[in-house]
Design a protein around this motif. Structure first.
Motif, mmCIF file in Angstrom:
data_model
loop_
_atom_site.group_PDB
_atom_site.id
_atom_site.type_symbol
_atom_site.label_atom_id
_atom_site.label_comp_id
_atom_site.label_asym_id
_atom_site.label_seq_id
_atom_site.Cartn_x
_atom_site.Cartn_y
_atom_site.Cartn_z
ATOM 1 N N ARG A 58 19.642 22.105 22.640
ATOM 2 C CA ARG A 58 18.398 21.587 23.217
ATOM 3 C C ARG A 58 17.996 22.544 24.332
ATOM 4 N NH1 ARG A 58 16.065 17.031 22.755
ATOM 5 N NH2 ARG A 58 15.634 16.896 25.003
ATOM 6 N N ILE A 59 16.801 23.124 24.200
ATOM 7 C CA ILE A 59 16.382 24.190 25.097
ATOM 8 C C ILE A 59 15.044 23.836 25.736
ATOM 9 C CG2 ILE A 59 15.833 26.651 25.270
ATOM 10 C CD1 ILE A 59 17.382 26.899 22.500
ATOM 11 N N ALA A 60 15.019 23.741 27.059
ATOM 12 C CA ALA A 60 13.784 23.497 27.803
ATOM 13 C C ALA A 60 13.191 24.838 28.211
ATOM 14 C CB ALA A 60 14.049 22.646 29.033
ATOM 15 N N LEU A 61 11.989 25.121 27.719
ATOM 16 C CA LEU A 61 11.284 26.347 28.072
ATOM 17 C C LEU A 61 10.094 25.983 28.944
ATOM 18 C CD1 LEU A 61 11.308 27.943 24.516
ATOM 19 C CD2 LEU A 61 12.619 28.765 26.475
ATOM 20 N N LEU A 62 10.036 26.544 30.140
ATOM 21 C CA LEU A 62 8.985 26.194 31.097
ATOM 22 C C LEU A 62 8.020 27.357 31.276
ATOM 23 C CD1 LEU A 62 11.416 24.231 31.820
ATOM 24 C CD2 LEU A 62 10.460 24.164 34.121
ATOM 25 N N THR A 63 6.718 27.047 31.252
ATOM 26 C CA THR A 63 5.695 28.055 31.485
ATOM 27 C C THR A 63 4.607 27.479 32.376
ATOM 28 O OG1 THR A 63 4.154 29.586 30.403
ATOM 29 C CG2 THR A 63 4.462 27.462 29.350
ATOM 30 N N TYR A 64 3.935 28.350 33.115
ATOM 31 C CA TYR A 64 3.045 27.898 34.188
ATOM 32 C C TYR A 64 1.702 27.371 33.701
ATOM 33 C CZ TYR A 64 0.097 32.104 33.848
ATOM 34 O OH TYR A 64 -0.766 33.085 33.415
ATOM 35 N N ALA A 65 1.408 27.498 32.397
ATOM 36 C CA ALA A 65 0.089 27.112 31.921
ATOM 37 C C ALA A 65 0.158 26.689 30.464
ATOM 38 C CB ALA A 65 -0.899 28.274 32.083
ATOM 39 N N THR A 66 -0.938 26.134 29.997
ATOM 40 C CA THR A 66 -1.082 25.785 28.583
ATOM 41 C C THR A 66 -2.126 26.661 27.896
ATOM 42 O OG1 THR A 66 -2.695 24.078 29.208
ATOM 43 C CG2 THR A 66 -0.399 23.377 28.943
ATOM 44 N N LYS A 67 -2.722 27.584 28.660
ATOM 45 C CA LYS A 67 -3.742 28.487 28.130
ATOM 46 C C LYS A 67 -3.096 29.784 27.631
ATOM 47 C CE LYS A 67 -7.448 26.032 28.954
ATOM 48 N NZ LYS A 67 -6.744 24.764 29.152
ATOM 49 N N LYS A 111 -6.020 19.068 28.455
ATOM 50 C CA LYS A 111 -6.324 19.398 27.067
ATOM 51 C C LYS A 111 -5.082 19.792 26.274
ATOM 52 C CE LYS A 111 -11.092 20.863 27.884
ATOM 53 N NZ LYS A 111 -12.075 21.980 27.774
ATOM 54 N N GLY A 112 -3.954 19.882 26.955
ATOM 55 C CA GLY A 112 -2.734 20.255 26.267
ATOM 56 C C GLY A 112 -2.685 21.736 25.944
ATOM 57 N N PHE A 113 -1.711 22.132 25.142
ATOM 58 C CA PHE A 113 -1.542 23.542 24.803
ATOM 59 C C PHE A 113 -2.676 24.021 23.904
ATOM 60 C CE2 PHE A 113 2.677 22.646 26.341
ATOM 61 C CZ PHE A 113 3.057 23.846 26.941
ATOM 62 N N TYR A 114 -2.969 25.303 24.043
ATOM 63 C CA TYR A 114 -4.123 25.879 23.351
ATOM 64 C C TYR A 114 -3.959 25.891 21.840
ATOM 65 C CZ TYR A 114 -1.502 30.249 22.663
ATOM 66 O OH TYR A 114 -0.571 31.181 22.276
ATOM 67 N N ARG A 115 -2.736 25.719 21.341
ATOM 68 C CA ARG A 115 -2.542 25.610 19.896
ATOM 69 C C ARG A 115 -1.331 24.738 19.619
ATOM 70 N NH1 ARG A 115 1.339 28.842 17.265
ATOM 71 N NH2 ARG A 115 2.382 30.410 18.560
ATOM 72 N N GLU A 116 -1.281 24.208 18.405
ATOM 73 C CA GLU A 116 -0.137 23.417 17.985
ATOM 74 C C GLU A 116 0.975 24.348 17.508
ATOM 75 O OE1 GLU A 116 -1.212 20.569 15.058
ATOM 76 O OE2 GLU A 116 -2.622 19.499 16.359
ATOM 77 N N VAL A 117 2.207 23.947 17.761
ATOM 78 C CA VAL A 117 3.350 24.749 17.340
ATOM 79 C C VAL A 117 4.355 23.857 16.617
ATOM 80 C CG1 VAL A 117 3.108 26.470 19.164
ATOM 81 C CG2 VAL A 117 4.483 24.429 19.592
ATOM 82 N N GLY A 118 5.298 24.501 15.939
ATOM 83 C CA GLY A 118 6.270 23.767 15.141
ATOM 84 C C GLY A 118 7.466 23.292 15.920
ATOM 85 N N CYS A 119 7.251 22.792 17.112
ATOM 86 C CA CYS A 119 8.329 22.211 17.913
ATOM 87 C C CYS A 119 7.686 21.311 18.967
ATOM 88 C CB CYS A 119 9.191 23.300 18.566
ATOM 89 S SG CYS A 119 8.284 24.321 19.753
ATOM 90 N N GLN A 120 8.515 20.629 19.723
ATOM 91 C CA GLN A 120 8.001 19.709 20.730
ATOM 92 C C GLN A 120 7.385 20.462 21.909
ATOM 93 O OE1 GLN A 120 10.963 17.181 22.525
ATOM 94 N NE2 GLN A 120 9.455 15.731 23.336
ATOM 95 N N THR A 121 6.262 19.973 22.390
ATOM 96 C CA THR A 121 5.653 20.492 23.619
ATOM 97 C C THR A 121 5.285 19.307 24.506
ATOM 98 O OG1 THR A 121 3.417 20.488 22.675
ATOM 99 C CG2 THR A 121 4.686 22.533 22.476
ATOM 100 N N ILE A 122 5.349 19.519 25.811
ATOM 101 C CA ILE A 122 4.969 18.492 26.770
ATOM 102 C C ILE A 122 4.063 19.119 27.817
ATOM 103 C CG2 ILE A 122 5.782 16.929 28.580
ATOM 104 C CD1 ILE A 122 8.310 16.473 26.966
ATOM 105 N N ALA A 123 2.847 18.593 27.935
ATOM 106 C CA ALA A 123 1.897 19.056 28.942
ATOM 107 C C ALA A 123 2.176 18.327 30.248
ATOM 108 C CB ALA A 123 0.471 18.808 28.478
#
Length: 385
Positions: free
Chosen positions: A6-15, A47-59
């Motif tokens: 289980r890997i938490a990847l953190l990024t500063y934006a959803t754009k 608005k969430g992430f700019y595109r859908e991806v094949g894994c879980q994302t949390i805004a």
């Protein structure tokens, strides 16, 4: 590695900025290898992430802040910290690995580690800024020194971390999605019309990343003015522009210069474009121009190569780590005339074909699955007592 992590990847934006694209692509590749990544990104417009991806994302909710850049960074760090405090309190699953993709989210993880909420974290250094603000410089240094392991995506920043910080960074590569291709899909004509591109608007020069100082946008504009003397119907399309920092003064200088030299009608400035439009925009262009003065790597250069475009970029690292003079037009990014001459050259059919032919094999060396495997080696080191 047998265990599914289980890997938490953190990024500063959803754009769509370079490190955000990197994070989402890496997450998808990790999922394809049987792991369970989840991407957390600060979301200021709900608005969430700019595109859908094949894994879980949390805004992660992020509120407006108009009190200056230092106050904004402090608030954004605290928003990440508060979110995870609540996440863990409400029974959110813990992760095997916590991995920050930028200075901001790394500071949040450092705070959570200090509070005993997480055991360790990794931090990818895409590039190192020369901040004038002592607070921002302290944040950057804290994000590097307090991480348990640093990663980087280019040789130039690996050397900088070694020489300036005494840190041996784990080198990983970027990749390029297979959705970037020179093969037309039939969407090109409709998209050209929607962006106001006429049949006679040639050549079309594309750059991605918005208008800002490190993208060298003003010199690119000045070079484009010289190009228009030879190609009066040329267009310059600048896509993107979502950023944490306010470059309004620089953008205004850019627009004032364009107006003073009658270039406003020659510019196409759509801002952040829909994700599905980007591969098509590459195919609409005649050349990709990216005379940036500072990059972590330059993902958009790989995307343009994969799309079959001739490339103009800066004759400096990190570009010279993967591009030769036979694969790209490499120019001094501070020399406007050199940029202009290169722009004229890359749209000549014989030069364009030669550059595209020599650059095409580069794409095969940069795949997200390879990058994911490199990351897993680092994660295993973090998990090994």
């Amino acid at each position: 590695m047998d265990k599914s992590l289980r890997i938490a990847l953190l990024t500063y934006a959803t754009k769509p900025r370079g490190s955000v694209v990197h994070t989402l692509e890496l997450a998808e590749a990790l999922a394809e290898l049987g792991h369970q990544p989840c991407v957390f990104g600060l979301d200021k417009d709900e608005k969430g992430f700019y595109r859908e991806v094949g894994c879980q994302t949390i805004a992660v909710p992020a509120s407006p802040c108009d009190r200056g850049i230092e106050a904004l960074i402090k608030q954004r760090i605290q928003e990440f910290v508060d979110f995870f405090e609540g996440y863990f309190t409400e029974g959110g699953a813990e992760f095997d690995v916590y991995h920050a993709q930028d200075c901001l989210s790394a500071n949040a993880l450092a705070e959570l580690k200090q509070r005993g909420k997480i055991p360790a974290f990794a931090r990818t250094v895409h590039h190192i800024e020369n901040f004038k603000s002592s607070y921002l410089q302290d944040c950057q240094e804290k994000s590097i020194y307090q991480s348990d392991r640093c990663l980087c995506v280019s040789d130039v920043w690996q050397k900088a971390l070694d020489q300036d910080y005494g840190i041996q960074a784990h080198r990983v590569i970027n990749g390029v999605s297979q959705r970037f291709s020179p093969m037309a899909t039939g969407a090109e004509s409709a998209l050209a019309e929607s962006y106001g591109i006429q049949t006679g608007d040639r050549p079309i020069y594309l750059t991605v990343g918005g208008i800002e100082p490190r993208k060298n946008s003003l010199r690119l504009l000045q070079a484009f003015a010289e190009v228009r003397q030879h190609h009066p119907n040329a267009k310059l399309l600048i896509a993107g522009g979502a950023t944490l920092f306010d470059y309004q003064d620089y953008r205004q200088e850019f627009m004032n210069w364009a107006a003073a030299h009658d270039l406003e009608d020659a510019l196409i400035l759509p801002g952040v474009v829909p994700d599905e439009d980007l591969p098509v925009l590459y195919r609409l262009a005649d050349g990709f121009v990216f005379p940036s003065v500072q990059e972590g790597w330059g993902l958009v250069v790989l995307e343009a190569i994969a799309s079959g475009l001739p490339i103009l970029t800066s004759n400096q690292a990190p570009f010279t780590e993967f591009l030769s003079e036979s694969a790209a037009c490499l120019v001094d990014p501070l020399d406007v005339s050199a940029i202009a001459q290169g722009m004229n050259n890359i749209v000549k059919p014989d030069i364009a074909q030669t550059l595209a032919t020599h650059s095409a094999p580069i794409v095969e060396r940069y795949r997200w699955t390879t990058s994911a495997r490199q990351h897993l080696e680092l994660y295993q080191q973090l998990l090994t007592p």
